[in-house]
Design an enzyme around this catalytic site. Structure first.
Site, PDB file in Angstrom:
ATOM      1  N   HIS A  12      13.837   6.794  11.299  1.00 40.64           N
ATOM      2  CA  HIS A  12      13.894   7.822  10.237  1.00 40.64           C
ATOM      3  C   HIS A  12      12.546   8.534  10.065  1.00 40.64           C
ATOM      4  O   HIS A  12      12.115   8.798   8.941  1.00 40.64           O
ATOM      5  CB  HIS A  12      14.389   7.213   8.919  1.00 40.64           C
ATOM      6  CG  HIS A  12      13.522   6.128   8.350  1.00 40.64           C
ATOM      7  ND1 HIS A  12      14.022   5.018   7.725  1.00 40.64           N
ATOM      8  CD2 HIS A  12      12.174   5.989   8.300  1.00 40.64           C
ATOM      9  CE1 HIS A  12      13.022   4.250   7.317  1.00 40.64           C
ATOM     10  NE2 HIS A  12      11.896   4.814   7.647  1.00 40.64           N
ATOM     11  N   HIS A  59      10.016   5.537   0.413  1.00 44.58           N
ATOM     12  CA  HIS A  59       8.592   5.572   0.781  1.00 44.58           C
ATOM     13  C   HIS A  59       7.789   6.219  -0.345  1.00 44.58           C
ATOM     14  O   HIS A  59       6.944   7.078  -0.108  1.00 44.58           O
ATOM     15  CB  HIS A  59       8.384   6.379   2.073  1.00 44.58           C
ATOM     16  CG  HIS A  59       9.139   5.893   3.265  1.00 44.58           C
ATOM     17  ND1 HIS A  59      10.491   6.069   3.430  1.00 44.58           N
ATOM     18  CD2 HIS A  59       8.727   5.231   4.386  1.00 44.58           C
ATOM     19  CE1 HIS A  59      10.868   5.551   4.598  1.00 44.58           C
ATOM     20  NE2 HIS A  59       9.824   5.037   5.189  1.00 44.58           N
ATOM     21  N   HIS A 194       5.835   0.867  14.906  1.00 47.91           N
ATOM     22  CA  HIS A 194       4.814   1.788  14.426  1.00 47.91           C
ATOM     23  C   HIS A 194       3.897   1.078  13.434  1.00 47.91           C
ATOM     24  O   HIS A 194       4.315   0.159  12.741  1.00 47.91           O
ATOM     25  CB  HIS A 194       5.407   3.048  13.784  1.00 47.91           C
ATOM     26  CG  HIS A 194       6.230   2.837  12.547  1.00 47.91           C
ATOM     27  ND1 HIS A 194       7.311   1.988  12.457  1.00 47.91           N
ATOM     28  CD2 HIS A 194       6.125   3.397  11.315  1.00 47.91           C
ATOM     29  CE1 HIS A 194       7.840   2.040  11.251  1.00 47.91           C
ATOM     30  NE2 HIS A 194       7.132   2.868  10.530  1.00 47.91           N
ATOM     31  N   GLU A 241      10.323  -2.521   8.900  1.00 46.74           N
ATOM     32  CA  GLU A 241      11.545  -1.736   8.670  1.00 46.74           C
ATOM     33  C   GLU A 241      12.671  -2.115   9.630  1.00 46.74           C
ATOM     34  O   GLU A 241      13.854  -1.940   9.301  1.00 46.74           O
ATOM     35  CB  GLU A 241      11.258  -0.247   8.854  1.00 46.74           C
ATOM     36  CG  GLU A 241      10.410   0.379   7.761  1.00 46.74           C
ATOM     37  CD  GLU A 241      10.219   1.877   7.972  1.00 46.74           C
ATOM     38  OE1 GLU A 241       9.731   2.533   7.051  1.00 46.74           O
ATOM     39  OE2 GLU A 241      10.556   2.386   9.056  1.00 46.74           O
TER      40      GLU A 241
HETATM   41 FE   LIG Z   1       9.893   4.414   7.242  1.00 55.62          FE
END
Ligand SMILES: [Fe+3]
Ligand SMILES: [Fe+3]
Lengths: 285, 122, 285, 122
Positions: A12, A59, A194, A241
């Site tokens: 996402h 977020h 990430h 995530e």
């Molecule tokens: Fe994210």
């Protein structure tokens, strides 16, 4: 009766939303990403999905650390598009289904004993808004009713991958006890590898991403005991995530039919997509 | 280790956002979170110090925000990267300059480490 | 090492706070209530309680139905006194212990898989503020550090009594894994029988209250499978608060030493107090 | 039954506060909840209609609030008793008059049914 038709795992990354809104779908850097969603979207239309339960994380769009829920379930008929600091995206408000959502709430809290935070007001974040228009039509309005399910992956302690797996199983139970003929996809969003902070900013791990895509499909239970530290070591701190995908996979049959998979690794993060068909529902169809 | 305490810091170059850090950075992150509203971004632009004072930021925090020292804000101040990104969005600093600063690199140096250098990412 | 010393069940009728602040402790209508707390307070001081984990419910002081948590754990060093519509009570801010609270959060979420909403900001409601100054000194400052734990008993679906029982067990595990020498009481507040709305306003059931006080002490597991409807039928719709006591009782040894009990039934609700000593801790002392 | 649906209404004289009712009464309860702040109570006193309009209350809801028809607000409007108590606290109506009205009794009649008639209770 409610039917769980499929599960989808998707990254996402916010810039995908920017590129989408700026019609960059054919730009060379973006094409490998956007092309990956086309077969997924066509297939979802084909199998007649009416509802999407989207497990994602906020977020800093709607939830803050003054009161931070582990699991937050939306139960509204409509959800506004969030402003994440650069204005809201030009998308219609996300269309919910309060009756279906309250049914899920009742089943999850009373039958399956999940300690949900129940949200009648909930603002949508890119965690949900990036994949949604890649998977469903949104013009003139959304072709799907969405149930947003927010998972804390920002502030430790995080829910365990095992808890997310159990959540998926409980979602299946809840969907199957719904009296109306809804056809449901569970979407898990986040990752893949990430890291966005520290000296390790920019860490990616395509080997782990690909292994994860294999295991989430064929051997998902092998992922449920991986501790938080190991998710962070392998994929990067923000790649916790990826655990959210287990909430999707736990809702499906042990064996699934792989419909589609895409993987692309530009810039800062592994971008993955997987579309898995439930074998119980496909056998009954 | 972190299973018990939630306070793991053994991954090099990584500040796990634990309860301890969240407590330490509560005001800083509250300020940053507030910037999801356009009127708050405008109020900040009009008067950065006054706006940050309204969230009880310390002199050190205000200085580091103005210096765009993301590394210090995260490693020493309990800043959360997702909250700080809203400060960057307002000041025109995307994730790449924020990340390069944390790595002690220029944006150009950092971009050389990428396989597909997309303009905007994350 | 953390030690779970005792459990307390207590009602939390708001007017008790008003009567307390107006020094009505000796007034004939109130004396039977306030006198009941005196031995409890003395005993808690005697056994050297340092920390109180208080399971209670908010009544619209801090939590609203826009985002309503099933379980909300406070992790602050201080909690302001709430204004419930007629101004805040003249009490010092409730003294917390962030380090201990975050330890509980980590244990409950990661080890025991409770889906907490974690609150760094939390305003105190009469659910906690009524019993607290009856059990501990508060002048010039509180003699105890408090961990507030808010339970949804307002908006259905409610957590099951079984889930509250498991919560109690998880709290014990969390307390016992704390490295410092804290001496902990778990307090469960709410009830007893009362109904505050509808034609059935004013419903009370002293037989059920007394049976409940017996069973919570001697046979608490017999209460964990009682469905929500039955709690409401017996005690009144708002008496679902009584389930919160199971979160206290689940933290204790199966057998407990009864230190003290009080029961009073004026006006609108059964007012109960029970003080139970943990037998493992008392044996070790 | 309510274990499955959460929408049990089989206890006579009882409106279980289900998700359905919470959805129906969201604006009404949001208005009532807001009165935990002294400045909001003052704003209501200055201009009841304007204040309730700010929370999007319907003409029916505003009328029933002004009529102190707690029974209708709860049974027909999705009102939550704990939220409505803040309206009562502001208008000087304690739990007893609110309860008596729901039972269709005067305060005096209701008080006769109590064993220890405490002035303030709950
Ligand atoms: Fe994210
Ligand atoms: Fe209560």
């Amino acid at each position: 009766m409610g039917r769980l038709v499929a599960g989808i795992g998707s990254s996402h990354v916010p810039s995908v939303g920017v590129a989408f809104d700026q019609n960059q779908q054919e730009a060379p850097g973006w094409k490998p990403l956007f092309d990956g969603y086309k077969p997924a979207k066509a297939w979802l239309k084909d199998v007649g999905i009416t509802h999407a339960i989207v497990l994602y994380n906020d977020h800093g769009t709607d939830f803050f650390f003054d009161k931070y829920p582990t699991f937050a379930l939306g139960v509204a008929d409509e959800y506004p598009i969030g402003d994440e600091g650069w204005g809201a995206r030009p998308l219609p408000a996300v269309k919910g289904d309060a009756v279906f959502s309250w049914h899920l709430a009742n089943s999850l809290v009373v039958e399956s004993e999940f300690d949900l935070t129940i949200c009648q007001e909930m603002v949508m974040d890119h965690g949900l808004l990036v994949p949604l228009p890649l998977l469903f039509d949104h013009e003139p309005d959304w072709s799907v009713r969405t149930v947003p399910f927010q998972v804390n992956v920002l502030q430790h302690p995080l829910p365990t991958p095992h808890r997310l797996w159990k959540l998926g199983q409980a979602l299946r139970t809840a969907v199957e006890s719904y009296p109306d003929d809804v056809r449901v996809v569970v979407v898990g969003t986040g990752g893949l590898s990430h890291q966005l902070h520290g000296d390790r900013f920019g860490h990616m791990n395509s080997d782990w991403d690909k292994e994860f895509l294999d295991r989430i499909e064929d051997d998902p239970e092998s992922l449920v005991d991986i501790p938080h530290d190991e998710w962070m070591e392998r994929g990067g701190a923000e790649a916790v995530e990826m655990m959210v995908w287990l909430g999707m996979r736990g809702a499906l049959t042990p064996k699934v039919n792989k419909i589609h998979r895409n993987y692309y690794l530009p810039m800062l993060s592994g971008m993955g997509l997987t579309v898995l068909e439930d074998t119980l529902t496909s056998a009954a169809a | 280790m972190s299973r018990e305490t939630g306070h793991s810091d053994h991954i090099p170059g990584t500040c796990v956002f634990t309860g301890q850090r969240s407590q330490q950075g509560l005001k800083l992150n509250s300020f940053a979170f507030s910037l999801h509203k356009a009127e708050n971004r405008e109020a900040y632009r009009q008067d950065p110090d006054g706006y940050m004072d309204g969230y009880g930021l310390s002199a050190w925090e205000k200085q580091k925000v103005k210096e765009k020292d993301w590394k210090a804000l995260i490693e020493e101040g309990g800043g959360n990267i997702y909250m700080l990104l809203k400060v960057g969005a307002m000041t025109g600093d995307g994730l790449v300059p924020i990340g390069a600063q944390q790595r002690g690199e220029s944006v150009e140096e950092f971009m050389k480490t990428r396989n597909v250098p997309l303009r905007q990412n994350m």
